[in-house]
Design a protein around this motif. Structure first.
Motif, PDB file in Angstrom:
ATOM      1  N   ARG A 234      47.453  11.713  52.950  1.00 38.08           N
ATOM      2  CA  ARG A 234      48.094  12.112  51.627  1.00 38.08           C
ATOM      3  C   ARG A 234      49.141  11.182  51.353  1.00 38.08           C
ATOM      4  O   ARG A 234      49.471  10.684  50.379  1.00 38.08           O
ATOM      5  CB  ARG A 234      48.894  13.537  52.076  1.00 38.08           C
ATOM      6  N   GLU A 235      50.091  11.064  52.492  1.00 35.17           N
ATOM      7  CA  GLU A 235      51.165  10.015  52.128  1.00 35.17           C
ATOM      8  C   GLU A 235      51.580   9.243  53.311  1.00 35.17           C
ATOM      9  O   GLU A 235      51.454  10.082  54.543  1.00 35.17           O
ATOM     10  CB  GLU A 235      52.314  10.530  51.369  1.00 35.17           C
ATOM     11  N   LYS A 236      52.413   8.278  53.620  1.00 32.45           N
ATOM     12  CA  LYS A 236      53.031   7.547  54.605  1.00 32.45           C
ATOM     13  C   LYS A 236      54.255   8.188  54.816  1.00 32.45           C
ATOM     14  O   LYS A 236      55.177   8.196  54.167  1.00 32.45           O
ATOM     15  CB  LYS A 236      52.993   6.246  54.587  1.00 32.45           C
ATOM     16  N   LEU A 237      54.414   8.719  55.988  1.00 28.28           N
ATOM     17  CA  LEU A 237      55.849   9.552  56.106  1.00 28.28           C
ATOM     18  C   LEU A 237      56.862   8.333  57.030  1.00 28.28           C
ATOM     19  O   LEU A 237      58.134   8.337  56.796  1.00 28.28           O
ATOM     20  CB  LEU A 237      55.829  10.586  57.224  1.00 28.28           C
ATOM     21  N   GLY A 238      56.297   7.433  57.779  1.00 29.90           N
ATOM     22  CA  GLY A 238      57.029   6.458  58.463  1.00 29.90           C
ATOM     23  C   GLY A 238      56.127   5.247  59.214  1.00 29.90           C
ATOM     24  O   GLY A 238      55.143   5.731  59.095  1.00 29.90           O
ATOM     25  N   GLU A 239      56.901   4.510  59.846  1.00 35.48           N
ATOM     26  CA  GLU A 239      56.070   3.302  60.462  1.00 35.48           C
ATOM     27  C   GLU A 239      57.163   2.432  61.431  1.00 35.48           C
ATOM     28  O   GLU A 239      58.255   2.868  61.374  1.00 35.48           O
ATOM     29  CB  GLU A 239      55.589   2.149  59.361  1.00 35.48           C
ATOM     30  N   GLY A 240      56.581   1.954  62.363  1.00 35.45           N
ATOM     31  CA  GLY A 240      57.413   1.262  63.304  1.00 35.45           C
ATOM     32  C   GLY A 240      56.448  -0.134  63.629  1.00 35.45           C
ATOM     33  O   GLY A 240      55.735  -0.551  62.716  1.00 35.45           O
ATOM     34  N   GLN A 241      56.725  -0.714  64.834  1.00 36.00           N
ATOM     35  CA  GLN A 241      56.209  -1.882  65.281  1.00 36.00           C
ATOM     36  C   GLN A 241      54.752  -1.863  65.364  1.00 36.00           C
ATOM     37  O   GLN A 241      53.904  -2.913  65.026  1.00 36.00           O
ATOM     38  CB  GLN A 241      57.022  -2.401  66.391  1.00 36.00           C
ATOM     39  N   PHE A 242      54.233  -0.810  66.134  1.00 37.26           N
ATOM     40  CA  PHE A 242      52.737  -0.862  66.225  1.00 37.26           C
ATOM     41  C   PHE A 242      52.110   0.324  65.812  1.00 37.26           C
ATOM     42  O   PHE A 242      51.001   0.393  66.056  1.00 37.26           O
ATOM     43  CB  PHE A 242      52.525  -0.795  67.798  1.00 37.26           C
TER      44      PHE A 242
END
Length: 820
Positions: free
Chosen positions: A544-552
């Motif tokens: 549905r949608e991206k909530l967050g992201e990090g390095q990996f």
């Protein structure tokens, strides 16, 4: 589903996190609030224009063939001013029988339903691409976002065709209430040897006449915070200086910039926050002082006594920063502020306002025996002079009484802050209670102490050594001596101060979030049989949608088809009324390192062992093939920080009890969370709080974390002194973070802890906790917090680890005071 990605640097943008669906799909926006210029049939009326819904004949369709010259529209009344950031559209699918969709559309918006403005992107284009089939939803970010109550989508075509649309709008309520600001236009900066910086308000949507902007909103309310170097922008394909609006000293015929702000209704203002550039070596500084006048009504004159505020200028730290201007709880519908120059240039990127619940006029209006103050604008019939005289006398008496009450509250607030400031006499607050039990009662009047005009200003001199962990050996030589710690141990780490970087990085979650720290958990012991949750079919997860992201890795919001049947009875899933189940999915990237892969499996093992009503639960996994995924509960009401900052709540103690209960459970398993904060507390529909660890992965909260020499990322404003200086994380350091979380809750998350201190000053303050010479700075007492509860917070921040309460004690102290 397709999506426009946010621009580079959107980690400092309100638009990056203010992306909540506003209610088309789930029905919170009711049918009567959705109208249209026309409809083909009754079954294709505007009420059927709901994303992912197929009632009626499946969508809104305007009557007849849409011509290139037509202006058919679908209108939505959001019910209140809203910060609108994203638009999602679909065509008419109608269970595989429809094929109509709009390839393009325009967007108009209005505050009042009368004056309409046309949205355009940062390059001036008014048309937005939409769908190329009838079923896939297309999500488009608004660059720039808009502030509006009414929204119109106008489908656009290049040839006669039939169009149909379904819609969802995303954003969050605009609690500032600001409807327009007026200012001089921004100017060009042409320094020798540097690029020309155009400091104009390029997205302003009001009138632009004679170098004056009036009646609109623009870059100062778009949520994008400018960087330290004003030439570096957060958007692609724009000119240097784009993020700031700036003026040159002397160019306006005065030594100040005058701005007027108009609001939706009369408000009781507590403060104004102005994000200013301070690149002093380029002739740019924050304003030296500001004077704000107030209007109770737009047709009234400006009140005679302005609020004046003088800033403490900083010639050592060139960082851009927020300057908080107290507004003295003045009631007004309009403000006029004059910002005085401190150097050649003055530049702003954002201005926001904080206002209280009830002002004097509101209190008067609530009295059944007093007429509305606006009645004085009405003609006097002359028939009841005695009655009017009595009423006027009553009003004056009430005004005097209320003024005295507010003055006493203001004095109490100031006096409560003063003992926690570094004064020449080095006054500090200490605790005398040794009990875990609190008694909630009416706040007593604190003792009178000497005052300073600007708390926390220049408390510390910035020192570059505090940006280097090794420099702490010079700043805190006591750490190099073999001294006993507060818990009686003499650990080797005390002889060489460090940030336990290896430990921190190895335990960072693969999405950038903090994993729980668990004793004696080794990679070698991990096998598939250690994971106590089932493998879920990957193809049933619909993005549905991206909530967050990090390095990996990344965190996604997904629909999980058939999850209730897969998990069986007793699964911790909300009642979706037949709608798809939403879940949060942590996904490891394909290019992740072997260490990251092992950390991901460790996190799965840890999460699968947790089972508590106040801890986010791991539901299932997808680890039989790449990419590795873990599926957890999704909380409809988001995180506690955003939830409280947008609402006025009364059950703050109940929230506190739930968090203490979840942390009590973790402590019973010897789990250390290491990143407890309101951003990591999620709420479901019933306002049940569940502790999670997504906070660090979300752009919204990047400013809550401090990067040590580009390596370890730490939430230093929530961390105990021993965690920052010694790298020591224990349940007692979680207790410290719980105290800060309580402080967030009872300030309704209106500001960051130690908001007037830089990151380096926060680290230096932890050195004062270590020295324990009475110079350490504590957080001030929130206005909504009873003294006994604030005392409990202070015990959480005790310098000596052994003297801090346990989570069991905190839970038992808080629970009796919650109304069942």
């Amino acid at each position: 589903m397709t999506s426009d990605s946010l621009s580079a640097g959107s980690d400092s943008s309100t638009a990056a996190h203010c992306r909540y669906p506003l209610g088309m799909e789930d029905g919170r926006i009711q049918d009567h609030a959705i109208t249209a210029s026309s409809q083909w049939y009754e079954t294709t009326g505007p009420q059927y224009a709901r994303l992912n819904r197929e009632e009626g004949d499946g969508a809104w369709c305007p009557a007849g063939l849409l011509q290139p010259s037509d202006t058919q529209y679908l209108q939505v009344d959001l019910g209140q001013l809203t910060f609108l950031t994203v638009v999602g559209t679909q065509g008419r699918y109608a269970r595989n029988s429809g094929k109509e969709f709009a390839r393009m559309y325009r967007l108009n918006y209005s505050h009042d339903g009368q004056l309409w403005r046309s949205w355009k992107n940062r390059l001036g284009n008014k048309t937005m691409e939409a769908n190329d089939n009838a079923y896939v939803s297309v999500i488009k970010d608004l660059h720039p976002p808009i502030i509006s109550r009414y929204v119109r989508l106008i489908p656009v075509t290049k040839m006669p065709t039939t169009v149909c649309m379904r819609l969802e709008l995303y954003g969050c309520p605009w609690h500032d209430g600001l409807t327009s600001y007026s200012s001089p236009e921004g100017q060009l900066m042409m320094p020798p040897g540097y690029p020309i910086a155009s400091l104009n308000d390029s997205t302003y949507d009001g009138a632009h006449e004679r170098r004056k902007l009036s009646g609109g909103l623009g870059q100062l309310t778009d949520g994008v915070i400018g960087q330290d170097d004003f030439l570096v922008t957060r958007q692609y394909h724009v000119w240097p200086g784009y993020d700031y609006v700036g003026w040159r000293n002397g160019s306006l015929g005065s030594g100040y910039v005058e701005m007027e702000f108009v609001f939706d209704k009369q408000r009781n203002f507590t403060s104004m926050k102005v994000h200013s550039n301070n690149m002093f070596y380029r002739g740019v500084k924050i304003f030296s002082s500001v004077s704000c006048s107030f209007k109770p009504r737009l047709i009234a004159t400006w009140e005679a006594e302005p609020v004046e505020f003088r800033t403490v200028l900083d010639d050592r730290n060139p960082s851009a920063r927020y300057v908080t201007v107290p507004l003295g709880r003045r009631n007004a519908k309009a403000l006029r502020c004059r910002f005085h120059f401190a150097d050649v240039w003055m530049m702003f990127s954002e201005i926001s306002f904080q206002s209280g619940r009830r002002g004097i006029s509101q209190l008067l209006n609530s009295s059944p025996s007093v007429t509305n103050p606006s009645a004085k604008d009405q003609p006097d019939d002359g028939n009841t002079p005695i009655l009017i005289g009595c009423l006027v006398t009553i009003i004056l008496l009430l005004v005097v009484i209320i003024f005295l009450i507010l003055w006493c509250q203001y004095v109490c607030k100031v006096l409560e802050k003063a003992p926690r400031r570094i004064l020449e006499e080095e006054v500090t607050v200490r605790l005398s209670s040794s009990s875990d039990t609190i008694i909630l009662q009416t706040p007593p009047v604190p003792p009178r102490v000497s005052q300073m005009d600007h708390p926390y200003e220049r408390v510390f001199l910035l020192d570059p050594q505090y940006q280097d962990p090794a420099g702490l050996r010079n700043k805190l030589p006591e750490l190099s001596r073999s001294a006993e710690t507060s818990d009686g141990e003499c650990p080797p780490c005390l002889s060489v101060p460090h940030y336990a970087e290896t430990d921190i990085v190895s335990l960072q979650g693969v999405t950038g979030s903090n994993m729980y720290a668990v004793p004696a958990l080794t990679v070698d012991s991990l096998t598939r049989k250690d994971i106590s949750v089932a493998e879920f079919p990957r193809h049933r997860l619909l993005f549905r949608e991206k909530l967050g992201e990090g390095q990996f890795g990344e965190v996604h919001l997904c629909e999980a088809e058939g999850l209730p049947e897969f998990l069986g009875e007793g699964a911790p899933l909300p009642d979706r009324d037949g709608r798809p189940v939403l879940v949060a999915v942590k996904q490891l990237r394909a290019d992740a390192t072997n260490n990251a892969r092992n950390d991901f499996l460790k996190e799965i093992k840890i999460m699968s062992r947790l089972n508590d009503p106040n801890i986010i639960q791991l539901l299932c996994v997808c680890v039989s093939s790449d990419p590795l995924c873990m599926v957890t509960e999704y909380m409809d009401n988001g995180d506690l920080n955003m939830f409280l900052s947008q609402r006025e709540m009364e059950n703050l103690l109940h929230m506190s009890v739930q968090i203490s209960s979840g942390m009590r459970y973790l402590a019973s398993l010897n789990f250390v969370h290491r990143d407890l904060a309101t951003r990591n507390c999620l709420l479901d529909r019933r306002l049940t709080i569940k502790i999670a660890d997504f906070g660090m992965s979300r752009n919204l909260y990047s400013s809550d974390y401090y990067r040590i020499q580009g390596r370890a990322v730490l939430p230093i404003r929530w961390m105990a002194w021993e965690s920052i200086l010694l790298g020591k994380f224990t349940t007692a350091s979680d207790v410290w973070a719980f105290g800060v979380t309580l402080w967030e809750i009872f300030t309704l998350c209106k500001e960051q802890p130690y908001s007037l201190l830089s990151d380096e000053q926060v680290i230096e303050n932890t050195g004062e906790f270590f020295r324990n010479q009475g110079r350490q700075i504590f957080l001030f007492a929130p206005l909504l917090c009873p003294p006994s509860l604030f005392e409990l917070m202070m015990r959480c921040w005790d310098r000596d680890i052994a003297d801090r309460p346990t989570f069991e004690g905190l839970y038992q102290a808080l629970r009796p005071h919650v109304v069942q």
